[in-house]
Scaffold this active site. Structure first.
Site, PDB file in Angstrom:
ATOM      1  N   ASP A  94     -17.693   6.717  20.336  1.00  0.00           N
ATOM      2  CA  ASP A  94     -17.202   8.084  20.135  1.00  0.00           C
ATOM      3  C   ASP A  94     -16.499   8.244  18.799  1.00  0.00           C
ATOM      4  OD1 ASP A  94     -17.673   9.710  22.701  1.00  0.00           O
ATOM      5  OD2 ASP A  94     -16.885   7.812  23.459  1.00  0.00           O
ATOM      6  N   ASP A 140     -17.949   0.906  17.414  1.00  0.00           N
ATOM      7  CA  ASP A 140     -17.387   1.904  18.315  1.00  0.00           C
ATOM      8  C   ASP A 140     -18.447   2.973  18.579  1.00  0.00           C
ATOM      9  OD1 ASP A 140     -15.406   3.412  19.747  1.00  0.00           O
ATOM     10  OD2 ASP A 140     -15.200   4.669  17.961  1.00  0.00           O
TER      11      ASP A 140
END
Length: 303
Positions: free
Chosen positions: A129, A127
């Site tokens: 953010d 991922d």
């Protein structure tokens, strides 16, 4: 002799049509009287029925989605009741249920990842953010490493990006032995600019996947790894959001969200995990052991 004038009362169906007519259409009953529905309403209903048939035909092509209900509930992921596999009949009707619960964002246009150069190589989906970085729009925060200025919906925006401590060392370390795929729910216009700063030469990140590769369920973006052309036994996903890995929780390494703690050591811990996990043939077994050890460490801290 004067003819007798008889005042006739309109039928119930006609009264209903007149009453509803102001809304633009008449709702036919289960056994409608032929001719009760006005011609204009008939054309509208026919158009709606035709659209519904097209939508159903589109969604009927989608593959079934199965997942572990108990694992998802532990992670705080709300299971849509229409997607639960409580019995064989429900499983057989999965494509039909999916049409009302899952919205696919251009997923049919997303091809599987290119074949691996080495079949024995494992894949890490990361991922972006709150996992590798934290970003904030105007006004600028006190601490940030760089600024990206994407144009979204015709508007140019400022995002102030703070890198998670150790992110450069982390990406360098894992890219030497693993295939690294960034899988973010962020828009490409925004996320690609950040990745260009994290990996300017493209030597560490093999592939990038954005929001259009996610599935949207009940307003949440879910990252389905099943269509990526990778053996799920040799795959792991690192994400701070439990909703993101709802389809494959057994492949997930949860990580605490990063905001602005410059003493954060999460990525350093993951480097050690990925150094040791090569002893395991399957990543799921390594993830399960890591989760047990993490739980034990947390219990010791509480004592």
């Amino acid at each position: 002799m004067v003819p007798r004038i008889v005042k006739r009362t309109p039928t119930k169906c006609i009264r209903d049509c007149r009453r509803i007519g102001s809304r633009g259409h008449c709702r036919p009953r289960r056994s409608p009287i032929k001719g009760c529905v006005p011609s204009s309403a008939s054309s509208v209903l026919a158009s709606i029925n035709k659209s519904l048939r097209r939508i159903f035909k589109f969604f009927s092509k989608l593959a079934r989605i199965t997942t572990s209900n108990s694992s998802l509930c532990k992670k705080g992921f709300k299971i849509p009741s229409k997607l639960s596999d409580e019995n064989e009949e429900a499983t057989a009707a999965a494509p039909r249920r999916l049409a009302s619960t899952c919205k696919v964002l251009a997923f049919e246009d997303v091809s599987a990842l290119p074949s691996l150069d080495s079949p024995s190589k494992k894949t890490i989906f990361l991922d972006l953010d709150e996992t590798l970085i934290h970003s904030k729009s105007d006004p600028p925060p006190e601490k940030f490493d760089f600024i990206v200025r994407p144009t979204i919906n015709g508007e140019r925006l400022n995002f102030y990006v703070l890198k998670r401590p150790g992110v450069d060392k982390f990406l360098q370390a894992i890219s030497e032995r693993f295939e690294v795929v960034i899988f973010t729910a962020g828009l490409k216009e925004y996320a690609s600019l950040i990745l260009d700063r994290l990996d300017p030469t493209g030597a560490m990140v093999s592939h990038r996947l954005y929001r259009d590769s996610c599935r949207e369920m009940e307003g949440k973006f879910v990252k389905d790894l099943s269509g990526m052309g990778r053996d799920l036994k040799r795959v792991v996903i690192v994400d701070d959001n439990p909703n993101a890995y709802g389809f494959q929780p057994e492949n997930a390494l949860p990580i605490a969200p990063f905001i602005d703690d410059l003493k954060d050591v999460e990525l350093g811990k993951l480097i050690k995990f990925f150094e040791e996990c090569e002893e395991f043939d399957g990543m799921r077994e390594a993830v399960r052991l890591y989760s047990l050890l993490e739980g034990e460490d947390h219990r010791k801290l509480l004592l």
